[in-house]
Design a protein around this motif. Structure first.
Motif, PDB file in Angstrom:
ATOM      1  N   CYS A 268       1.259   2.174  -0.132  1.00 41.01           N
ATOM      2  CA  CYS A 268       0.026   1.477   0.218  1.00 41.01           C
ATOM      3  C   CYS A 268      -0.716   0.913  -0.969  1.00 41.01           C
ATOM      4  CB  CYS A 268      -0.875   2.423   1.011  1.00 41.01           C
ATOM      5  SG  CYS A 268      -0.098   2.907   2.565  1.00 41.01           S
ATOM      6  N   PHE A 269      -0.033   0.759  -2.069  1.00 43.10           N
ATOM      7  CA  PHE A 269      -0.693   0.195  -3.239  1.00 43.10           C
ATOM      8  C   PHE A 269      -0.421  -1.297  -3.324  1.00 43.10           C
ATOM      9  CE2 PHE A 269      -2.218   4.088  -4.603  1.00 43.10           C
ATOM     10  CZ  PHE A 269      -1.229   5.044  -4.684  1.00 43.10           C
ATOM     11  N   HIS A 270      -1.405  -2.034  -3.787  1.00 46.48           N
ATOM     12  CA  HIS A 270      -1.258  -3.488  -3.918  1.00 46.48           C
ATOM     13  C   HIS A 270      -0.148  -3.801  -4.924  1.00 46.48           C
ATOM     14  CE1 HIS A 270      -5.289  -2.647  -2.504  1.00 46.48           C
ATOM     15  NE2 HIS A 270      -5.334  -3.846  -1.966  1.00 46.48           N
TER      16      HIS A 270
ATOM     17  N   LYS B 199     -10.838  -1.425  -7.850  1.00 51.05           N
ATOM     18  CA  LYS B 199      -9.590  -1.881  -7.232  1.00 51.05           C
ATOM     19  C   LYS B 199      -9.656  -3.374  -6.946  1.00 51.05           C
ATOM     20  CE  LYS B 199      -9.210  -1.999  -2.990  1.00 51.05           C
ATOM     21  NZ  LYS B 199      -9.460  -3.082  -2.018  1.00 51.05           N
TER      22      LYS B 199
ATOM     23  N   TYR C  28      -5.332  -9.340   0.517  1.00 53.88           N
ATOM     24  CA  TYR C  28      -4.488  -8.452  -0.290  1.00 53.88           C
ATOM     25  C   TYR C  28      -4.461  -7.040   0.299  1.00 53.88           C
ATOM     26  CZ  TYR C  28      -4.472 -11.875  -4.153  1.00 53.88           C
ATOM     27  OH  TYR C  28      -4.316 -12.991  -4.927  1.00 53.88           O
ATOM     28  N   ASP C  29      -5.629  -6.573   0.735  1.00 59.70           N
ATOM     29  CA  ASP C  29      -5.703  -5.229   1.331  1.00 59.70           C
ATOM     30  C   ASP C  29      -4.815  -5.138   2.564  1.00 59.70           C
ATOM     31  OD1 ASP C  29      -9.261  -4.557   0.735  1.00 59.70           O
ATOM     32  OD2 ASP C  29      -7.505  -4.387  -0.556  1.00 59.70           O
TER      33      ASP C  29
ATOM     34  N   THR D 209       0.324  -5.909  -7.176  1.00 58.33           N
ATOM     35  CA  THR D 209       0.055  -6.301  -8.556  1.00 58.33           C
ATOM     36  C   THR D 209      -0.434  -5.139  -9.417  1.00 58.33           C
ATOM     37  OG1 THR D 209      -2.159  -6.959  -7.868  1.00 58.33           O
ATOM     38  CG2 THR D 209      -0.502  -8.692  -7.986  1.00 58.33           C
TER      39      THR D 209
ATOM     40  N   LEU E  80      -9.245  -5.287 -10.140  1.00 58.81           N
ATOM     41  CA  LEU E  80      -7.885  -5.226 -10.670  1.00 58.81           C
ATOM     42  C   LEU E  80      -6.940  -6.151  -9.905  1.00 58.81           C
ATOM     43  CD1 LEU E  80      -7.525  -1.413 -11.417  1.00 58.81           C
ATOM     44  CD2 LEU E  80      -7.500  -3.255 -13.085  1.00 58.81           C
ATOM     45  N   ILE E  81      -7.117  -6.220  -8.583  1.00 61.76           N
ATOM     46  CA  ILE E  81      -6.186  -7.062  -7.821  1.00 61.76           C
ATOM     47  C   ILE E  81      -6.577  -8.532  -7.846  1.00 61.76           C
ATOM     48  CG2 ILE E  81      -5.491  -5.182  -6.307  1.00 61.76           C
ATOM     49  CD1 ILE E  81      -7.185  -6.341  -4.114  1.00 61.76           C
TER      50      ILE E  81
ATOM     51  N   ILE F 267      -8.144   3.812 -10.497  1.00 65.17           N
ATOM     52  CA  ILE F 267      -8.763   3.744  -9.167  1.00 65.17           C
ATOM     53  C   ILE F 267      -8.912   5.142  -8.577  1.00 65.17           C
ATOM     54  CG2 ILE F 267      -8.450   2.906  -6.808  1.00 65.17           C
ATOM     55  CD1 ILE F 267      -6.836   0.544  -8.048  1.00 65.17           C
TER      56      ILE F 267
ATOM     57  N   ALA G  27      -1.165  -4.884   1.709  1.00 62.33           N
ATOM     58  CA  ALA G  27      -0.785  -3.592   1.143  1.00 62.33           C
ATOM     59  C   ALA G  27      -0.978  -2.448   2.133  1.00 62.33           C
ATOM     60  CB  ALA G  27      -1.615  -3.316  -0.114  1.00 62.33           C
ATOM     61  N   LYS G  28      -1.517  -2.754   3.311  1.00 62.92           N
ATOM     62  CA  LYS G  28      -1.881  -1.718   4.280  1.00 62.92           C
ATOM     63  C   LYS G  28      -2.757  -0.666   3.612  1.00 62.92           C
ATOM     64  CE  LYS G  28       2.027  -2.506   7.224  1.00 62.92           C
ATOM     65  NZ  LYS G  28       3.426  -2.308   7.084  1.00 62.92           N
ATOM     66  N   TRP G  29      -3.710  -1.148   2.842  1.00 65.15           N
ATOM     67  CA  TRP G  29      -4.529  -0.293   2.009  1.00 65.15           C
ATOM     68  C   TRP G  29      -5.537   0.524   2.806  1.00 65.15           C
ATOM     69  CZ3 TRP G  29      -5.406   1.925  -2.503  1.00 65.15           C
ATOM     70  CH2 TRP G  29      -6.711   2.256  -2.866  1.00 65.15           C
ATOM     71  N   ASP G  30      -6.111  -0.096   3.850  1.00 67.81           N
ATOM     72  CA  ASP G  30      -7.243   0.531   4.534  1.00 67.81           C
ATOM     73  C   ASP G  30      -6.917   1.918   5.069  1.00 67.81           C
ATOM     74  OD1 ASP G  30      -9.685  -1.722   5.807  1.00 67.81           O
ATOM     75  OD2 ASP G  30      -8.329  -2.019   4.127  1.00 67.81           O
TER      76      ASP G  30
END
Lengths: 209, 289
Positions: free
Chosen positions: B89-91, A7, A58-59, B93, A10-11, B102, A62-65
């Motif tokens: 919640c995905f980036h 991930k 970036y995380d 890009t 990719l970002i 992923i 994106a509110k990824w955590d």
């Protein structure tokens, strides 16, 4: 955990492209310089290491955590993957800069000295030390505040260095001591990374998302 | 009769913040059921879901998913959980294929790329566009595709359909309905769109100011509650124990009762309309006691 590293790669595609462009720019710049321009060798590991910090930003965006932790991903996996990605980025960056610098030197017909290589590796080590300090700060305070703290971390030793230089104090290091320092330094860096990782895990374990 | 298995069992759950406290929450989601979680903004729905997912630490209580403690067996539980949070919640890009790569590595054994592709195709999501270029509805569908493609047993959805048009919502509800056809599957969905829950939910849990107001079968809930429409004078005649709360709107009064059949029997001339979930929510939250 491999998924998290993938991930981050990719970002980081756009950032990587910018880095490669900078690499080329610095190469040309170095080529035109009289002394071969060691900028490349010294700056590149740092750039690639800063890429990890950017992935944090970036995380956050994106509110990824919170989402990642709702999957079979443990908090320590999240931290480990960041450190792993950092190491991969840093080594890739160093390798690329060594290749580019070697090409420049070959074209210019100059000899790539052993000291330069060691200097380049030293830059990698320094970048990893910076990351060891920076990552726990990022976990504790967030990316923005950590970036500001980082400037302080840079500035203080620089000022100290300048002040010490002004006093004319020159530490005498004989060859043996220098050799020992060079041999020990990778272990010191690894130890620092290890301590940093444990600190980050502890901070992140307590974080409420 | 076989003992009913619960995919989720929450007992005595509490969590305190300064200014808000989730207090002694208990409810269960049986297998084969959809439970709707309703409550106004700030009532504690998202806090409850975050506690279930161990994103925040509980002060007291226990949470069991598939009969396992949600902290001790966290990884095993999350392998079988599908989660959709209210923001994609995905980036920005990333593309749908990127996400497959992923997720495939995160859900090593259980990721079904064929299923993911079939959802992407069914939802007509463009594979060459980034998440940034997706509309809100597309982002939600993408999140749902990702949540379903590893064959989870339990779906947890936090406002997964809010902000979506009725057509998209209907598509998504159909997908949830299909999901629940497997008797071992369950869904816990928090939603403001009470009409959606009226369509698909089997159970409703209503949280208000950090406490459970009610947690029961949707059909029973709607059968038992009614809205009494009458004048102020009539209102005085009614037994106070039958009234949950009252709302005066100038010309007449409306009162919510939790004993619709009883009230209709005892006051034959009284107008008692069916209550919707929204009515129930409004009366419990905003009505005067």
């Amino acid at each position: 955990m491999l998924g998290l590293i993938v991930k981050d790669f990719l970002i980081s595609k756009r950032y990587t492209r910018t880095m490669l462009l900078l690499l080329v720019f610095y190469s040309i710049f170095g080529f035109l310089q009289k002394d071969g321009g060691a900028y490349l060798l010294f700056m590149t590991p740092l750039f690639f290491v800063m890429m990890t910090i950017t992935t944090f930003a970036y995380d956050n965006a994106a509110k990824w955590d919170a989402y990642a932790l709702s999957m079979p991903v443990m908090r320590n996996d999240m931290v480990f993957s960041k450190y792993a990605a950092t190491l991969i980025f840093a080594c890739a960056g160093t390798l690329l800069s060594v290749i580019f610098t070697t090409i420049i030197y070959m074209i210019k017909g100059e000899v790539l000295s052993q000291e330069l290589i060691i200097g380049g590796l030293g830059a990698l080590g320094a970048a990893l030390v910076i990351i060891s300090i920076l990552l726990p700060l990022v976990y504790k305070f967030g990316v923005e505040k950590a970036r500001l703290m980082m400037i302080a971390v840079f500035v203080v030793p620089t000022i100290l260095g300048v002040v010490i230089a002004q006093t004319g104090f020159k530490p005498e290091i004989d060859d043996n001591t220098a050799k020992i320092m060079v041999i020990l330094s990778p272990f010191v860096v690894i130890a620092l990374l290890g301590i940093s990782y444990l600190a980050s895990c502890r901070i992140y374990a307590k974080k409420e998302l | 009769m076989s003992a009913e298995q619960n995919n989720l069992e929450i007992t005595g759950l509490s969590k305190g913040y300064s200014g808000f406290r989730l207090n002694n929450i208990s409810f269960s989601v049986p297998q084969g059921c959809i439970m709707g979680l309703i409550g106004e903004n700030g009532a504690g729905k998202t806090t409850t879901l975050k506690l279930i997912l161990n994103l925040i630490r509980r002060d007291a209580g226990s949470i069991k998913i598939f009969g396992m403690d949600n902290i001790k067996e966290e990884r095993a539980i999350k392998e079988q959980l599908g989660v959709v949070l209210d923001e994609s919640c995905f980036h920005e890009t990333l593309t749908a294929p990127n996400i497959a790569v992923i997720m495939g590595k995160i859900y090593k054994g259980s990721w079904d790329n064929g299923l993911y592709e079939s959802y992407i195709h069914k939802f007509a999501l463009p594979k060459d566009k980034t998440v940034k270029e997706y509309s809100r509805g597309m982002k939600m569908k993408l999140s749902i595709a990702a949540a379903l493609a590893h064959h989870p047993r339990f779906l947890i959805l936090d406002e997964a359909t809010s902000g979506l048009d009725p057509v998209v919502r209907s598509e998504i509800l159909d997908v949830f309905f299909d999901f629940i056809q497997d008797e071992q599957h369950s869904i816990l969905m928090s939603s403001h769109i009470t009409s959606d829950l009226e369509k698909v939910a089997d159970y409703i849990t209503f949280i208000h100011k950090g406490e459970i107001v009610l947690s029961e079968g949707k059909d029973t809930l709607l059968e038992n509650h009614g809205v009494i429409k009458c004048g102020a004078g009539d209102l005085e005649r009614l037994d106070k124990r039958d009234i949950v709360s009252v709302r005066n709107n100038g010309f007449s009064c409306e009162a919510l009762t939790a004993n619709k059949a009883e009230v209709q029997r005892r006051y034959p001339g009284l107008t008692v309309d069916n209550a919707t979930l929204e009515d129930i929510m409004l009366f419990y939250v905003r009505g005067d006691r």
